[in-house]
Design an enzyme around this catalytic site. Structure first.
Site, PDB file in Angstrom:
ATOM      1  N   THR A  16       0.830  -1.214   0.000  1.00  0.00           N
ATOM      2  CA  THR A  16       0.000   0.000   0.000  1.00  0.00           C
ATOM      3  C   THR A  16       0.857   1.253   0.000  1.00  0.00           C
ATOM      4  O   THR A  16       0.471   2.288  -0.555  1.00  0.00           O
ATOM      5  CB  THR A  16      -0.921  -0.008   1.235  1.00  0.00           C
ATOM      6  N   THR A  95       1.544  -4.153   4.393  1.00  0.00           N
ATOM      7  CA  THR A  95       1.342  -4.496   5.809  1.00  0.00           C
ATOM      8  C   THR A  95       0.801  -5.917   5.982  1.00  0.00           C
ATOM      9  O   THR A  95       0.988  -6.532   7.027  1.00  0.00           O
ATOM     10  CB  THR A  95       0.338  -3.530   6.485  1.00  0.00           C
ATOM     11  N   ASP A  96       0.105  -6.425   4.946  1.00  0.00           N
ATOM     12  CA  ASP A  96      -0.665  -7.656   5.154  1.00  0.00           C
ATOM     13  C   ASP A  96       0.182  -8.878   5.516  1.00  0.00           C
ATOM     14  O   ASP A  96      -0.259  -9.717   6.307  1.00  0.00           O
ATOM     15  CB  ASP A  96      -1.524  -7.959   3.917  1.00  0.00           C
TER      16      ASP A  96
END
Ligand code: SIN
Length: 315
Positions: A16, A95-96
């Site tokens: 992101t 981040t995932d």
């Protein structure tokens, strides 16, 4: 403490932080991994005169992270860390699955210089993008005298690579460190550290086959009400090398699932037990039939089991 060598190498992987949306007000309907790490850095005037090199390793939404990117990333990090003029690596990441990549890199490289993963919860086009400040903070950590090991920076917090977990879907401070707590905070370009840098023995890149199709297949199953062991039997039939089971509470398993796992283990499938709860680790009263992953989360335990299987193969 002596200042570290000043060159920082930024390795881009997407996420992101490199995402874009059609509208500046859109913080969720965006596409991750759209712009390169060099472009991200160029948008931060405070970094303009700093000695930084950039290499784009991949451009992925980290939900699609895989062994090929991990191997390329670990190889690039190792290559750059061996250069005396390089003081640190910064990795831009989604981040995932940052918790998986951070765990993997720390276990494989256990670097004596800092490897700083940095992410963002909002795309680069957001009215209040968090990526630029997070990148600046990552540079602060990268240049901190005495820093070492794999750490992760988000929302002014520094997490140890072995402790990280994503704990929120939306908040800017979406990461936690479980019982370990945050390693440090970055405040106006200064680090306030609470505990030691990550350390440990590196497994070494040489143990990871270049052909990632050779890496062990390890899947995760969860113990829950009315568990039946169907998935375990299907995985066994599919030829997986290992199964991680996210157990209830302090490591207990539904009896039907446990029976299927014990059978799988007897048939040569490696099994590792961890907890599906969000904190704490397993405390076994007696030596368990199915080994414990302690306080590792299910996704960390999966990487751990995979690395253990690779180490066994090489022994
Ligand atoms: C990703 O993990 O690549 C997308 C989500 C994020 O970075 O927050």
């Amino acid at each position: 403490m002596q200042s570290p060598p000043s060159l920082v190498v930024v390795l881009g992987t997407g996420g992101t932080i490199a995402g874009t949306a059609a509208h500046a007000g859109d913080n969720v309907g965006y596409s991750a991994a759209q712009i390169g790490a060099a472009q991200l850095l160029a948008a931060i005037p405070a970094l303009a005169r700093q000695p930084i090199e950039v290499e784009q390793i991949a451009q992925v939404d980290s939900k699609d992270m895989g062994f090929a990117v991990w191997r390329a990333l670990a190889a690039a990090a190792e290559r750059h860390l061996a250069r005396p003029e390089v003081g640190a690596i910064v990795v831009t990441h989604g981040t995932d699955t940052a918790e998986e990549t951070a765990y993997f890199l720390q276990r494989v490289l256990a670097p004596s210089k800092p490897v700083v993963l940095v992410a963002a919860m909002r795309p680069s086009t957001s009215l209040q993008a968090d990526g630029p400040q997070n990148l600046l903070d990552a540079m602060t950590v990268a240049r901190e005298p005495g820093a070492r090991g794999v750490v992760v920076v988000l929302a002014g917090q520094v997490h140890g690579g072995l402790d990280l977990r994503k704990v929120h879907t939306y908040r800017l401070d979406a990461f936690g460190s479980g019982d370990a707590g945050v390693l440090a905070q970055v405040e106006e370009g200064r680090l306030r550290r609470h505990r030691d840098w990550p350390a440990g023995v590196a497994m070494g890149l040489a143990r990871l086959p270049r052909d990632v199709a050779q890496w062990p297949v390890v899947e995760i199953v969860t113990s829950h009400s009315e568990s039946r062991g169907v998935l375990v039997r299907a995985l066994r039939d599919a030829g997986v090398h290992g199964i991680v089971v996210a157990a209830t509470g302090n490591g207990s398993l539904h009896h039907a699932l446990e029976a299927a796992l014990v059978d799988a283990q007897a048939a040569g499938v490696a099994v590792l037990r961890c907890t599906r709860t969000l904190g704490g680790g397993l405390i076994d009263a007696v030596p368990p039939v199915l080994p414990s992953a302690g306080a590792l989360t299910p996704v960390q335990a999966r990487i751990e089991l995979m690395l253990q299987l690779l180490a066994k193969r090489a022994a």
